[in-house]
Design a protein around this motif. Structure first.
Motif, PDB file in Angstrom:
ATOM      1  N   ILE A   1      62.224  37.078  32.107  1.00  0.00           N
ATOM      2  CA  ILE A   1      62.952  36.275  32.319  1.00  0.00           C
ATOM      3  C   ILE A   1      62.004  34.357  32.641  1.00  0.00           C
ATOM      4  O   ILE A   1      62.474  34.107  31.606  1.00  0.00           O
ATOM      5  N   THR A   2      61.725  34.616  33.543  1.00  0.00           N
ATOM      6  CA  THR A   2      60.945  33.238  34.012  1.00  0.00           C
ATOM      7  C   THR A   2      59.833  33.145  32.781  1.00  0.00           C
ATOM      8  O   THR A   2      59.774  32.318  32.157  1.00  0.00           O
ATOM      9  N   VAL A   3      59.143  33.975  32.502  1.00  0.00           N
ATOM     10  CA  VAL A   3      58.184  34.045  30.968  1.00  0.00           C
ATOM     11  C   VAL A   3      59.314  32.817  30.276  1.00  0.00           C
ATOM     12  O   VAL A   3      58.121  32.356  29.160  1.00  0.00           O
ATOM     13  N   LEU A   4      60.009  34.041  29.544  1.00  0.00           N
ATOM     14  CA  LEU A   4      60.958  33.443  28.497  1.00  0.00           C
ATOM     15  C   LEU A   4      61.599  31.757  28.421  1.00  0.00           C
ATOM     16  O   LEU A   4      61.061  31.389  27.320  1.00  0.00           O
ATOM     17  N   LEU A   5      61.848  31.816  29.616  1.00  0.00           N
ATOM     18  CA  LEU A   5      62.145  30.228  30.070  1.00  0.00           C
ATOM     19  C   LEU A   5      61.728  29.257  29.982  1.00  0.00           C
ATOM     20  O   LEU A   5      62.331  28.360  29.825  1.00  0.00           O
ATOM     21  N   GLY A   6      60.811  30.242  30.872  1.00  0.00           N
ATOM     22  CA  GLY A   6      59.701  28.834  30.870  1.00  0.00           C
ATOM     23  C   GLY A   6      60.105  28.026  32.457  1.00  0.00           C
ATOM     24  O   GLY A   6      59.688  27.005  33.021  1.00  0.00           O
ATOM     25  N   GLU A   7      60.795  29.283  32.672  1.00  0.00           N
ATOM     26  CA  GLU A   7      61.468  28.316  34.456  1.00  0.00           C
ATOM     27  C   GLU A   7      61.483  29.761  35.679  1.00  0.00           C
ATOM     28  O   GLU A   7      62.250  30.402  35.024  1.00  0.00           O
TER      29      GLU A   7
ATOM     30  N   PRO B   1      50.968  34.661  28.671  1.00  0.00           N
ATOM     31  CA  PRO B   1      51.663  35.935  29.405  1.00  0.00           C
ATOM     32  C   PRO B   1      53.093  36.137  28.999  1.00  0.00           C
ATOM     33  O   PRO B   1      53.453  37.899  29.137  1.00  0.00           O
ATOM     34  N   LEU B   2      53.581  35.744  27.731  1.00  0.00           N
ATOM     35  CA  LEU B   2      54.687  36.566  26.988  1.00  0.00           C
ATOM     36  C   LEU B   2      54.296  37.268  25.722  1.00  0.00           C
ATOM     37  O   LEU B   2      54.755  38.493  26.027  1.00  0.00           O
ATOM     38  N   GLU B   3      52.800  37.357  25.500  1.00  0.00           N
ATOM     39  CA  GLU B   3      52.380  38.105  24.941  1.00  0.00           C
ATOM     40  C   GLU B   3      51.893  39.755  25.794  1.00  0.00           C
ATOM     41  O   GLU B   3      52.316  40.686  24.833  1.00  0.00           O
ATOM     42  N   GLU B   4      51.620  39.544  26.934  1.00  0.00           N
ATOM     43  CA  GLU B   4      51.610  40.437  27.756  1.00  0.00           C
ATOM     44  C   GLU B   4      53.027  41.174  27.850  1.00  0.00           C
ATOM     45  O   GLU B   4      52.194  42.264  28.129  1.00  0.00           O
ATOM     46  N   TRP B   5      53.901  40.570  27.521  1.00  0.00           N
ATOM     47  CA  TRP B   5      55.006  41.182  28.360  1.00  0.00           C
ATOM     48  C   TRP B   5      55.959  41.670  27.266  1.00  0.00           C
ATOM     49  O   TRP B   5      56.217  43.363  27.363  1.00  0.00           O
ATOM     50  N   ILE B   6      54.965  41.362  25.960  1.00  0.00           N
ATOM     51  CA  ILE B   6      56.076  42.192  24.765  1.00  0.00           C
ATOM     52  C   ILE B   6      54.734  43.230  24.641  1.00  0.00           C
ATOM     53  O   ILE B   6      55.112  44.498  23.956  1.00  0.00           O
ATOM     54  N   ASP B   7      54.140  42.968  24.745  1.00  0.00           N
ATOM     55  CA  ASP B   7      52.555  44.652  24.733  1.00  0.00           C
ATOM     56  C   ASP B   7      53.420  45.530  25.599  1.00  0.00           C
ATOM     57  O   ASP B   7      52.921  46.266  25.070  1.00  0.00           O
ATOM     58  N   TYR B   8      53.242  44.931  26.865  1.00  0.00           N
ATOM     59  CA  TYR B   8      53.140  45.939  27.739  1.00  0.00           C
ATOM     60  C   TYR B   8      54.886  46.738  27.377  1.00  0.00           C
ATOM     61  O   TYR B   8      55.873  48.489  27.310  1.00  0.00           O
TER      62      TYR B   8
ATOM     63  N   THR C   1      50.220  37.319  35.207  1.00  0.00           N
ATOM     64  CA  THR C   1      51.966  37.436  35.284  1.00  0.00           C
ATOM     65  C   THR C   1      53.250  37.757  35.582  1.00  0.00           C
ATOM     66  O   THR C   1      53.105  39.036  35.866  1.00  0.00           O
ATOM     67  N   PRO C   2      53.976  36.458  35.867  1.00  0.00           N
ATOM     68  CA  PRO C   2      55.285  37.516  36.609  1.00  0.00           C
ATOM     69  C   PRO C   2      55.419  38.266  36.196  1.00  0.00           C
ATOM     70  O   PRO C   2      56.101  38.420  34.954  1.00  0.00           O
TER      71      PRO C   2
END
Length: 315
Positions: free
Chosen positions: A31-37, A183-190, A202-203
């Motif tokens: 959520i932190t990566v997605l919202l930027g906070e 970071p966002l792409e790393e999350w989507i890749d996972y 990445t958090p």
């Protein structure tokens, strides 16, 4: 990927591992990566995702989190295909808003809600893997965006409606086909491929590398997880086969009629054939009426009638 570095699918982990407070950091990272906070989870909400029944394999999980402003964030993990998914998102957001304001409280207690939806199924048409929507009021003739007066403590400030109204994120996992560099792409890749870079900073993914290893599960957990993956493969095969059969029959009937009304009727019959095919295959697999109703978007009574029709060979 080496078996020793194989990671658990996120939908499984979300229901059975990440709901533990000790593992909240994984959710918080996403959520932190997605919202930027920076986001902090406060609790797991009650939903069908918390159920432990024979039919809960593909349900959702809802969590509640807050940011530095005290805004409420609702995260929904969704796998099951649904015809009315947008309506379900709206219902979930509305429920979240009303549950967090007591009767008689002033409307300034209404908190902003973010609905983050991770979709492991196709939702309409679109080429992007991430869609973001929010509400704003635009002048019909002038094109300007409306701002309204609000009292904040002792001061009157201007606020845009999008600062108050819910925001929606739709992550269409299957549409991601890029090399992960952010970071966002790393999350989507996972989320799509169950892969995590060894050197990730990445958090959430840093914690996931330690907590979501397949080999860290005991034998019982691995058997249950493998069965879950098999269920997903069967579900996709059943639904895709039924969809193709239903559409083919619908088009054939529409062409036979040879007119617009006939084509419309044929398409409607195609949808009925699709649902009937799903019921027929699930009946053969010994699935419950409740699960049949969920996959076909019919009521249990309608499924019962269709089951009887299938058993008696009605066309």
């Amino acid at each position: 990927m080496c078996e020793n570095n194989k990671y658990i699918r996120f939908d499984w982990a979300a229901k059975r591992i990440l709901c533990d407070k000790a593992n909240f950091a994984v959710f918080e990272g996403l959520i932190t990566v997605l919202l930027g906070e920076k986001i902090t989870i406060s609790q797991i909400l009650e939903s069908e995702g918390n159920q432990e029944t024979a039919d809960d394999k593909f349900n959702r999980v809802d969590i509640k989190a807050v940011n530095s402003k005290g805004e409420i964030i609702i995260v929904e993990i969704q796998l099951t295909r649904q015809l009315y998914y947008l309506q379900r998102i709206l219902y979930g957001v509305s429920k979240a808003i009303t549950e967090h304001i007591s009767l008689g409280e002033k409307y300034d207690k209404v908190r902003k809600v973010y609905s983050i939806n991770i979709l492991y199924f196709d939702l309409g048409k679109g080429s992007d893997y991430l869609y973001h929507g929010k509400t704003s009021f635009v002048g019909v003739h002038t094109g300007d965006r409306l701002q309204v007066n609000e009292k904040e403590e002792t001061e009157i400030k201007m606020r845009a409606p999008e600062e108050v109204f819910p925001e929606y994120f739709l992550i269409r996992v299957n549409e991601f086909n890029s090399v992960a560099t952010t970071p966002l792409e790393e999350w989507i890749d996972y989320l799509k491929n169950n892969t995590i870079r060894e050197d990730t900073v990445t958090p959430g993914l840093r914690e996931a590398r330690k907590k979501l290893l397949y080999m860290s599960m005991n034998d019982k957990e691995r058997r249950a997880y493998d069965a879950h993956i098999d269920d997903i493969m069967v579900q996709n095969d059943v639904l895709d086969t039924a969809k193709l059969e239903g559409r083919a029959e619908g088009r054939a009937e529409g062409r036979a009629e040879g007119r617009a009304e006939g084509r419309a009727e044929g398409l409607a019959k195609g949808v009925e054939h699709e649902k009937r095919s799903i019921v027929k295959m699930m009946l053969a697999d010994g699935e419950s009426l409740g699960k049949m109703a969920k996959y076909t978007q019919l009521t249990v009574e309608q499924v019962k009638a269709m089951v009887e029709s299938v058993k008696h060979g009605a066309k």
